[in-house]
Design an enzyme around this catalytic site. Structure first.
Site, PDB file in Angstrom:
ATOM      1  N   ASP A   1       0.831  -1.216   0.000  1.00  0.00           N
ATOM      2  CA  ASP A   1       0.000   0.000   0.000  1.00  0.00           C
ATOM      3  C   ASP A   1       0.861   1.260   0.000  1.00  0.00           C
ATOM      4  O   ASP A   1       1.987   1.256   0.507  1.00  0.00           O
ATOM      5  CB  ASP A   1      -0.924  -0.042   1.236  1.00  0.00           C
ATOM      6  CG  ASP A   1      -2.089   0.924   1.109  1.00  0.00           C
ATOM      7  OD1 ASP A   1      -2.347   1.423  -0.017  1.00  0.00           O
ATOM      8  OD2 ASP A   1      -2.758   1.169   2.132  1.00  0.00           O
TER       9      ASP A   1
ATOM     10  N   ASN B   1       1.181   3.492  -2.914  1.00  0.00           N
ATOM     11  CA  ASN B   1       1.680   3.960  -4.219  1.00  0.00           C
ATOM     12  C   ASN B   1       1.181   5.375  -4.536  1.00  0.00           C
ATOM     13  O   ASN B   1       1.941   6.212  -5.025  1.00  0.00           O
ATOM     14  CB  ASN B   1       1.188   3.033  -5.346  1.00  0.00           C
ATOM     15  CG  ASN B   1       1.804   1.652  -5.271  1.00  0.00           C
ATOM     16  OD1 ASN B   1       2.676   1.406  -4.453  1.00  0.00           O
ATOM     17  ND2 ASN B   1       1.332   0.752  -6.114  1.00  0.00           N
ATOM     18  N   GLY B   2      -0.092   5.596  -4.268  1.00  0.00           N
ATOM     19  CA  GLY B   2      -0.699   6.893  -4.584  1.00  0.00           C
ATOM     20  C   GLY B   2      -0.070   8.017  -3.777  1.00  0.00           C
ATOM     21  O   GLY B   2       0.288   9.077  -4.317  1.00  0.00           O
ATOM     22  N   ARG B   3       0.088   7.781  -2.482  1.00  0.00           N
ATOM     23  CA  ARG B   3       0.677   8.817  -1.615  1.00  0.00           C
ATOM     24  C   ARG B   3       2.142   9.069  -1.967  1.00  0.00           C
ATOM     25  O   ARG B   3       2.620  10.195  -1.900  1.00  0.00           O
ATOM     26  CB  ARG B   3       0.532   8.408  -0.134  1.00  0.00           C
ATOM     27  CG  ARG B   3      -0.827   8.771   0.442  1.00  0.00           C
ATOM     28  CD  ARG B   3      -1.124   8.005   1.695  1.00  0.00           C
ATOM     29  NE  ARG B   3      -1.454   6.610   1.384  1.00  0.00           N
ATOM     30  CZ  ARG B   3      -1.486   5.645   2.281  1.00  0.00           C
ATOM     31  NH1 ARG B   3      -1.168   5.901   3.531  1.00  0.00           N
ATOM     32  NH2 ARG B   3      -1.826   4.415   1.917  1.00  0.00           N
TER      33      ARG B   3
ATOM     34  N   HIS C   1       2.281   3.643  -9.080  1.00  0.00           N
ATOM     35  CA  HIS C   1       2.065   2.226  -9.394  1.00  0.00           C
ATOM     36  C   HIS C   1       3.263   1.652 -10.149  1.00  0.00           C
ATOM     37  O   HIS C   1       3.673   0.524  -9.912  1.00  0.00           O
ATOM     38  CB  HIS C   1       0.776   2.047 -10.186  1.00  0.00           C
ATOM     39  CG  HIS C   1      -0.452   2.411  -9.406  1.00  0.00           C
ATOM     40  ND1 HIS C   1      -0.658   1.966  -8.120  1.00  0.00           N
ATOM     41  CD2 HIS C   1      -1.521   3.196  -9.704  1.00  0.00           C
ATOM     42  CE1 HIS C   1      -1.815   2.442  -7.674  1.00  0.00           C
ATOM     43  NE2 HIS C   1      -2.354   3.201  -8.615  1.00  0.00           N
TER      44      HIS C   1
ATOM     45  N   THR D   1     -11.105  -6.691  -4.640  1.00  0.00           N
ATOM     46  CA  THR D   1     -12.438  -6.594  -5.249  1.00  0.00           C
ATOM     47  C   THR D   1     -12.940  -5.149  -5.137  1.00  0.00           C
ATOM     48  O   THR D   1     -13.620  -4.650  -6.027  1.00  0.00           O
ATOM     49  CB  THR D   1     -13.449  -7.550  -4.561  1.00  0.00           C
ATOM     50  OG1 THR D   1     -13.282  -7.471  -3.145  1.00  0.00           O
ATOM     51  CG2 THR D   1     -13.229  -8.992  -4.980  1.00  0.00           C
ATOM     52  N   GLU D   2     -12.557  -4.468  -4.054  1.00  0.00           N
ATOM     53  CA  GLU D   2     -12.983  -3.078  -3.856  1.00  0.00           C
ATOM     54  C   GLU D   2     -12.260  -2.122  -4.803  1.00  0.00           C
ATOM     55  O   GLU D   2     -12.778  -1.047  -5.130  1.00  0.00           O
ATOM     56  CB  GLU D   2     -12.726  -2.639  -2.407  1.00  0.00           C
ATOM     57  CG  GLU D   2     -13.665  -3.258  -1.379  1.00  0.00           C
ATOM     58  CD  GLU D   2     -13.396  -4.727  -1.112  1.00  0.00           C
ATOM     59  OE1 GLU D   2     -12.240  -5.167  -1.329  1.00  0.00           O
ATOM     60  OE2 GLU D   2     -14.334  -5.446  -0.719  1.00  0.00           O
ATOM     61  N   ASN D   3     -11.075  -2.497  -5.248  1.00  0.00           N
ATOM     62  CA  ASN D   3     -10.311  -1.605  -6.133  1.00  0.00           C
ATOM     63  C   ASN D   3     -10.989  -1.403  -7.500  1.00  0.00           C
ATOM     64  O   ASN D   3     -10.686  -0.456  -8.217  1.00  0.00           O
ATOM     65  CB  ASN D   3      -8.879  -2.114  -6.349  1.00  0.00           C
ATOM     66  CG  ASN D   3      -7.979  -1.943  -5.136  1.00  0.00           C
ATOM     67  OD1 ASN D   3      -7.077  -2.738  -4.901  1.00  0.00           O
ATOM     68  ND2 ASN D   3      -8.217  -0.903  -4.334  1.00  0.00           N
TER      69      ASN D   3
ATOM     70  N   GLU E   1       1.303 -13.313  12.441  1.00  0.00           N
ATOM     71  CA  GLU E   1       1.873 -12.149  13.128  1.00  0.00           C
ATOM     72  C   GLU E   1       1.673 -10.957  12.192  1.00  0.00           C
ATOM     73  O   GLU E   1       1.912 -11.060  10.986  1.00  0.00           O
ATOM     74  CB  GLU E   1       3.372 -12.361  13.375  1.00  0.00           C
ATOM     75  CG  GLU E   1       3.685 -13.493  14.332  1.00  0.00           C
ATOM     76  CD  GLU E   1       3.155 -13.237  15.737  1.00  0.00           C
ATOM     77  OE1 GLU E   1       3.174 -12.074  16.178  1.00  0.00           O
ATOM     78  OE2 GLU E   1       2.715 -14.197  16.386  1.00  0.00           O
TER      79      GLU E   1
END
Ligand code: IPE
Ligand code: IPE
Ligand code: MG
Length: 247
Positions: free
Chosen positions: A21, A23-25, A38, A67-69, A208
């Site tokens: 997580d 990439n955008g920021r 990306h 799936t949400e992407n 973990e």
């Protein structure tokens, strides 16, 4: 001594899963388009796949598209699918040279035709490889997976292929996309978010969890080795007492 040399080869996570997580920021911080995030994220994928193979992690699973992407702007979804195709084309060589087998989990039929066929092609071409299994979670959502599993088992019950009394954890496991993978030992999420975002809910029951602020495109082998060293210093009790473990 470097971080890599400090890793105990006998205590490696057998299955490492990563929520890649940030990439955008990463792009935003640099005043770039999200697409650049990306693209640089895919370079980090290569680095981390190599790092895992070097130390001997047998199973690596990467959350690449949820799936949400699908709900992201159309252009971004298209770009991610294109990037998937070009990365697969480019990486087949690295996978082959490093004896890595490609696998995929998720609702793969939802992928665009081109991405789907390229994926199947690389899976087919690497199926004999045995050093490490790299699984890409694509159009993957844990709730979708569990729903599919319940449907499949229910149909078998209806057709008298299985009795409801025989449904146990093993039967459920055998209907998940991850049926050929062991449980996750270590789950890493980059970019500072501390949530699971519908990833491998069943499979991380005793994993973990490791969260790091580093954004995915900045993630290096040393970051990975640091996470593994941290994991190796934890005591996994699986419900038992510490004394029992040391008996
Ligand atoms: C992860 O980076 C890549 C995908 C989810 C496909 P993001 O695109 O989610 O980056 P952020 O979270 O917006 O920074
Ligand atoms: C999770 O990241 C999915 C992937 C890394 C592929 P997201 O960026 O989509 O998750 P949320 O929206 O922050 O929960
Ligand atoms: Mg994100």
């Amino acid at each position: 001594m470097g971080l890599k040399e400090q890793i105990d080869k006998n205590k490696l996570p057998q299955h490492l899963a990563i929520i890649m997580d940030g990439n955008g920021r990463w792009a935003k911080q640099k005043g770039l388009f999200r697409s650049m995030g990306h693209e640089n994220g895919s370079k980090a994928v290569r680095e981390i796949v190599e790092g895992c193979a070097e130390i001997g992690v047998p199973y690596l699973t990467l959350y690449a598209f949820s799936t949400e992407n699908w709900n992201r702007p159309k252009l971004e979804v298209e770009l991610l699918m294109k990037l998937l195709v070009s990365s697969l084309k480019k990486e087949i060589k690295t996978l082959t040279e490093n004896n890595i087998k490609l696998n995929a989990i998720g609702n793969l039929d939802a992928l665009p035709k081109k991405a789907h066929s390229e994926l199947m092609d690389v899976i087919e071409k690497t199926k004999q490889n045995s050093r490490m299994t790299l699984t890409l979670a694509l159009s993957y959502g844990s709730r979708e997976e569990i729903t599919k599993t319940i449907k499949e088992i229910s149909l078998k019950v209806k057709n008298n292929l299985i009795s409801p009394l025989d449904i146990d954890e093993k039967v459920i496991n055998n209907h998940l996309y991850t049926q050929n993978l062991p449980d996750v030992d270590l789950l890493i999420r980059t970019s500072g978010e501390q949530r699971i975002s519908n990833f491998l809910l069943w499979q991380i029951a005793y994993a973990e969890l490791y969260f790091t602020e580093t954004l995915w495109p900045d993630y290096t082998k040393d970051h990975l080795f640091e996470a593994i060293l941290n994991y190796q210093n934890r005591e996994r009790r699986f419900g038992k007492t510490s004394e029992q473990l040391n008996e």
